[in-house]
Design an enzyme around this catalytic site. Structure first.
Site, PDB file in Angstrom:
ATOM      1  N   LEU A 243       0.825  -1.209   0.000  1.00  0.00           N
ATOM      2  CA  LEU A 243       0.000   0.000   0.000  1.00  0.00           C
ATOM      3  C   LEU A 243       0.859   1.258   0.000  1.00  0.00           C
ATOM      4  O   LEU A 243       0.629   2.187  -0.779  1.00  0.00           O
ATOM      5  CB  LEU A 243      -0.918   0.000   1.219  1.00  0.00           C
ATOM      6  CG  LEU A 243      -2.088  -0.964   1.145  1.00  0.00           C
ATOM      7  CD1 LEU A 243      -2.918  -0.866   2.405  1.00  0.00           C
ATOM      8  CD2 LEU A 243      -2.950  -0.682  -0.066  1.00  0.00           C
TER       9      LEU A 243
ATOM     10  N   ARG B 178      -6.009  -6.562  21.346  1.00  0.00           N
ATOM     11  CA  ARG B 178      -5.271  -7.729  20.879  1.00  0.00           C
ATOM     12  C   ARG B 178      -4.202  -8.190  21.857  1.00  0.00           C
ATOM     13  O   ARG B 178      -4.070  -9.391  22.116  1.00  0.00           O
ATOM     14  CB  ARG B 178      -4.596  -7.387  19.540  1.00  0.00           C
ATOM     15  CG  ARG B 178      -5.596  -7.217  18.427  1.00  0.00           C
ATOM     16  CD  ARG B 178      -4.923  -6.732  17.156  1.00  0.00           C
ATOM     17  NE  ARG B 178      -5.917  -6.645  16.087  1.00  0.00           N
ATOM     18  CZ  ARG B 178      -5.640  -6.242  14.856  1.00  0.00           C
ATOM     19  NH1 ARG B 178      -4.414  -5.881  14.539  1.00  0.00           N
ATOM     20  NH2 ARG B 178      -6.589  -6.201  13.946  1.00  0.00           N
TER      21      ARG B 178
END
Lengths: 233, 665, 250
Positions: free
Chosen positions: B42, B336
């Site tokens: 990206l 997480r």
């Protein structure tokens, strides 16, 4: 941006295949209408068929269509050969192991073989009847004062079991009709796909119709000939 | 002294003001300036495309066979943007704040605020490129909530958001390649950075097909080469993901920032056997409906492992829903790092549910029942049977997570509708990376780093759906502006010659390294060393770390590295397509980086985000940050031996947010 | 599990290749197909041979890099599955597995099972994009409502991973499904309209130049495509190209 003309691109070749193919389907219908009259036995049938045959070779509009048909057959065949050659070139080394039956129908992969059988058939077929009709010594039938070539009698004689070659001719004719059927089984709906005519609602109908066409039309062609053979046995 | 070059002024005005003040390069001069972009994920694709659109002559490099393959493609969940389309009170500030807090207050305020500012433009840009984001029936863009934040700001394209965004950037890049403004080098690996007179002036690359060593010069070099999760061997990264470009830059003078910050993702499919080559992530969104548990008693664990007890048959009171037990406020939706450590804690206590004892259950049974009853109500079924409810519930869960369930079944052959999924944490992302200033420039002038390769935006822990945002922000909206400020000095420089002693030296060192690998004459395949390194890292520098283990790890890695150069076997030649050689070069760099990661973890005497030091925890086992001692970025300068790297601190200044302890109880 | 592997070995682009036979033993049914090849390569390296070269990267079915023709089918026997997501439990113990590279004139072999698919990149470069420059000031994303069915259908085309299984499978080595997926995706979206004509012409022209074969509508590509991309998109491209050529002024 794009410089290639319509005819040189791969897609254009497909459009030509599709358009000529669909046109030849129309021709088959016209041809079949005539042949079905061979089912009519006796003088009535003879007259109906011969009048129809005469109309087909004498009417100027039909004549034009017939030239278009010859052109279509020629173009369809040449285009088919060219495409096949290009396609072979696109895979110069083939696979050691292939399982094409897992993902495609036999007919779709063998259009060239089926087409070649049909082309041979067309040549023989035209030699047998078309050449005879146009240039051969033909029996004559007079209808309303007009002398017609009596193709009806020629056809009946050709498939008369008394003729030594009749059974072989019959078998080859029926075999050729199988080739036509298989070719159409894939070809009819494939033409629509090539022209971009695909739709969730209509494509299944087209496919069904195409398959029905592929069974019925060659089936009737074969049935006429089998009938002629059997009725004279 | 490190100068982060943060512009003055109020936080919200810094970027605007900076854009107004950076120098520009006029269009005619841009054509005379070459920029090298390494990596085409990206960040790389978007940077190369944008720079070429602006008029620079760009050369782009990727090691894969096409720029479209970069691992950004595997991101599933989505991309955050402060659009506030859902009218739920989102704003640039809230996205900024969530990112700072999620990063456990270890990132740079100005960079993060800029990221939040440009996030909205990313969505506009991608939509114009034809990225098919999910839409609602009115034709408007849809959003979902993600990663436990309180707003719905995540844009997504089913479970393939990364793919769609990368293909968007790839198409922009392809357009520039087609126009001849970007010269693309597929299957090329960057082997070294060439520094001339203190400035990055080119790279040495290896053509992976022919093995040819090539020199490429430029006025600036941009590294968009991703993270280093593969140091652990097993991770959710692609097989080819590597640190080599960043590590070469480090060896040439770029400081490496916070290498110990690694993110362990809690919901991955567990390791199944010794030949396991990589781990597959199951989207975090599954935790919205799945409940995580292990058995309460060891005898049940034993029975489940040997197959005599089916998990569905274990009574409710014999199950330990440990996240719900420990964190009643957030339950299964804790961040997480917290979820990962809790799973490890249970498995270390012997409660792991697969043969290796390294898995916990993610159970959709209650979700199926819950959705089923709702659906039965909606359809007006009175007193539905249990079977009816279940069938309706399965259909509802399938509509939501069908593709993920299918992926799970494809990999494990277990049907997750009938038996709970088994999951275990795995290395997923690395927040550390090359140190960059506000202009994304490393400590080597003219050498830039963007995307996961730099350290700048995620602090010690990254929030879900923020990696895609950062990659595209850097490539589309930051680099194109800031790079001009540097290149404005180069309008009279002219083309950089590759016939210089610096290029000679760099090429020689590359060739020498390749020769050393090929001629070592050992018998052991490269992967053996990589796996060994992975084990050391996972056990001693993984989800939790302690000083003793880290010191051991440093010694073990040094020994392993020594053994590597004596015993590795790299078959084949240098002048051919040789994947073992490619791998060997990458593993050689991981063997150095691993040591630095341990050194950094050892030096950071606190627990923050993804870095958990066992010595620094609260009484109930939660991470204990030390804001007095460690509110800084640790930057390491290469000195020869990784663990003897020199530390340079960048103090982090928080003018706009108050440092708080994260609590999820 | 034990397997006999027949694998195409070819040292370089110009070298003559051949099928080589190998044995692998003690393969777990949990292994992915590529992990089984890893085991083979480990074995080869330890015995002083060169490992089998093969393309792979993400190993989770999305990057499109893995490319093997396994037992006569692209990506092996399972549907909607890339090679990296194929597991050994899909094979029978003792089976002989034949592995070949993608075969097409437009995909020359680089080494063993690795082929050069840059022809597909060049097709995208000749029009597979929307010409919009990067800037922060394009219209707001929601200023352009897109009907959900169109957006969903565009997405179904956009999921193409560019692996080349369609080409490998097609008896004519045609790239129509790959090209059509991109043409169709952008044709379905309002952003794609301004360049719709030029795009389809440019991409088809490049496709022909690269030496891919012609589509004969066998439908094999759709069956073998790991992303399940539909022939609908090929029809849409056929339609668009015809319209473009008929309306073309040049």
């Amino acid at each position: 941006m794009a410089k290639s003309g319509l005819l040189s691109s791969s897609l254009a070749k497909k459009y030509a295949m599709a358009a000529t193919g669909l046109f030849l389907c129309l021709f088959l219908v016209g041809h079949l209408v005539g042949n079905l009259q061979l089912f009519i036995s006796g003088e009535a049938g003879r007259e109906a068929f011969n009048v129809y045959a005469h109309f087909m070779v004498s009417n100027p509009a039909v004549k034009l269509l017939s030239y278009l048909t010859y052109l279509s057959i020629l173009f369809h065949a040449v285009d088919g050969f060219v495409l096949t050659k290009l396609n072979r070139k696109a895979r110069p080394v083939s696979y050691a192991v292939e399982k094409p039956s897992e993902n495609s129908s036999w007919m779709s992969r063998n259009m060239m073989v089926l087409g070649t059988i049909m082309l041979v058939f067309i040549v023989v077929h035209m030699q047998n009847f078309w050449w005879q009709m146009h240039f051969g010594a033909m029996p004559i039938q007079v209808v309303d004062g007009v002398e017609l070539h009596d193709l009806y009698t020629v056809v009946y004689a050709f498939f008369n079991p008394a003729e030594s070659m009749a059974l072989l001719s019959l078998a080859l004719y029926v075999a050729a009709m199988f080739a036509v059927g298989f070719h159409l089984w894939h070809g009819f709906s494939s033409s629509f796909q090539s022209l971009g005519l695909r739709h969730a609602k209509y494509t299944p109908i087209i496919r069904f119709f195409g398959r029905a066409f592929a069974v019925v039309v060659p089936g009737l062609f074969a049935a006429v000939v089998v009938y002629i053979y059997l009725i004279q046995a | 002294m490190l100068d982060s070059k943060i512009p003055d002024g109020p936080l919200a005005d810094k970027w605007t003001k900076h854009k107004d003040n950076v120098r520009l390069v006029n269009p005619a001069n841009k054509r005379l300036i070459d920029v090298i972009v390494v990596g085409t994920g990206l960040a790389g694709s978007s940077a190369a495309a944008s720079l070429a659109e602006m008029g620079y002559s760009v050369k782009a490099f990727c090691f894969q066979d096409s720029p479209r393959r970069a691992h950004s493609i595997a991101a599933q969940g989505g991309i955050n943007a402060a659009k506030n389309y859902q009218n739920d009170g989102d704003s640039t500030y809230r996205l900024f704040y969530d990112t700072i807090k999620g990063g456990d207050y270890r990132s740079r305020e100005a960079n993060v605020h800029r990221l939040a500012e440009v996030s909205a433009s990313i969505i506009d840009q991608c939509v114009m490129q034809g990225v098919p984001f999910a839409r609602d029936y009115g034709g408007m863009l849809d959003n979902r909530s993600f990663g436990g934040v309180q707003v719905s700001r995540t844009f997504y394209a089913k479970g393939q958001t990364g793919q769609q965004l990368l293909l968007g950037a790839y198409s922009a890049l392809s357009r520039q390649i087609g126009q001849g403004k970007v010269e693309m080098f597929n299957r090329h690996e960057m082997m070294d950075v060439v520094v001339v007179d203190g400035k990055a002036r080119g790279i040495i690359a290896r053509n992976l097909i022919t093995g040819e060593i090539e020199r490429h010069s430029a006025h600036a070099v941009v590294l968009c080469t991703g993270g280093y999760g593969n140091t652990f061997f097993l991770s959710t990264n692609a097989m080819g993901s590597n640190v080599s470009a960043a590590w070469k830059a480090h060896r040439r003078g770029s400081y490496f920032a916070n290498p110990c910050y690694t993110q362990i993702h809690p919901t991955c499919i567990p390791v199944s056997d010794d030949a396991q080559s990589k781990l597959t992530l199951m989207s975090e969104s599954l935790r919205n409906d799945g409940r995580i548990w292990v058995p309460k008693h060891s005898k049940d664990v034993e029975a489940i492992r040997n197959g005599s007890l089916k998990p569905v048959d274990l009574a409710e009171e014999d199950r330990d829903y440990y996240l719900e037990r420990r964190y009643p406020a957030f339950g299964n939706l804790v961040p997480r790092d917290v979820a990962s450590r809790a799973a490890k804690e249970r498995c270390d206590a012997g409660m792991g549910v697969n043969k290796a004892g390294q898995a916990v259950f993610l159970d959709f049974d209650s979700a199926i029942t819950r959705y089923g009853s709702t659906e039965a109500n909606v359809r007006g079924i009175e007193n539905p049977t249990a079977e009816e409810v279940r069938a309706l519930g399965v259909a509802a869960v399938e509509a939501k997570y069908g593709n993920l369930f299918q992926m799970y079944q494809q990999i494990t052959a277990d049907n997750p509708y009938e038996t709970p999924m088994k999951i275990y944490p795995a290395v997923h992302y690395t927040m550390g990376g090359l140190w960059v200033d506000y202009n994304l420039m490393t400590t080597v002038p003219g050498l830039y780093a963007a995307g996961e390769a730099n350290f700048s935006d995620h602090g010690a822990n990254r929030l879900g759906a923020s990696a895609l945002m950062q990659g595209l922000a850097d490539g589309y909206f930051v680099l194109p502006y800031v790079i001009g400020d540097y290149l404005a000095d180069d309008i009279r420089t002219g083309a950089i010659s590759t016939d210089s002693s610096e290029f000679d030296e760099a090429e020689k060192s590359v060739t020498a390294r390749i020769d050393a690998l090929l001629n070592c004459g050992g018998k052991t395949p490269v992967d053996d060393f990589h796996k060994k390194l992975g084990q050391i890292m996972w056990n001693k520098c993984g989800m939790s770390r302690n000083a003793i283990g880290l010191r051991e790890a440093i010694t073990e890695i040094q020994a392993l590295r020594e053994r590597f150069y004596k015993e590795v076997c790299v078959p084949g030649r240098a002048d051919q397509f040789n994947q073992e050689l490619d791998k060997a070069g990458r593993v050689a760099d991981f063997l150095e980086l691993g040591e630095l990661m341990c050194k950094d973890a050892l030096e950071r005497n606190e627990s923050c985000g993804g870095h958990f030091r066992e010595e620094y925890q609260s009484e109930d086992g939660e991470a204990a940050r030390d804001d007095k001692g460690y509110t800084h970025v640790s930057n390491w300068e290469y000195t020869g031996v990784p663990s003897e790297a020199a530390l340079h601190k960048e103090e982090l200044v928080f003018d706009n947010v108050e440092l708080k302890t994260r609590s999820y109880k | 599990m034990d397997f006999t592997l027949k694998i195409w070995r070819q040292e370089g682009p110009q070298a003559v290749g051949h099928m080589a036979t190998y044995q692998v033993t003690d393969i777990s049914d949990e292994m992915s197909f590529l992990e089984m090849i890893d085991v083979l390569n480990d074995q080869l390296v330890r015995s002083g041979d060169e490992p089998v070269a093969f393309d792979h990267d993400c190993r989770e079915g999305i990057c499109g890099m893995c490319s093997m023709f396994i037992n006569g089918e692209a990506h092996g026997p399972n549907r909607l599955t890339t090679t990296c997501q194929l597991h050994m439990r899909s094979f029978k113990n003792g089976e002989t597995i034949t592995i070949e590279p993608w075969r097409a004139a437009a995909f020359p072999v680089i080494r063993d099972l690795v082929v050069d698919r840059s022809s597909m990149d060049r097709i995208i470069q000749s029009g597979g994009y929307v010409s919009v420059n990067t800037n922060g000031n394009t219209v707001d994303a929601n200023a352009l409502p897109i009907p959900k069915p169109a957006a969903d259908e565009a997405f179904e085309a956009a999921v193409c991973i560019g692996c080349g299984a369609c080409v490998a499978t097609c008896k004519n080595a045609s790239a129509m499904l790959f090209v059509a997926a991109k043409v169709s995706q952008l044709a379905l979206l309002p952003q794609g309209q301004p360049e719709r004509t030029a795009r389809v012409e440019g991409m088809v022209e490049q496709m022909d130049l690269e030496g891919f074969g012609n589509c004969t509508n066998t439908g094999a590509c759709e069956v073998e495509c790991p992303m399940g991309i539909s022939l609908d998109h090929i029809a849409r491209m056929n339609r668009d190209y015809l319209t473009a050529k008929v309306a073309n002024k040049g």
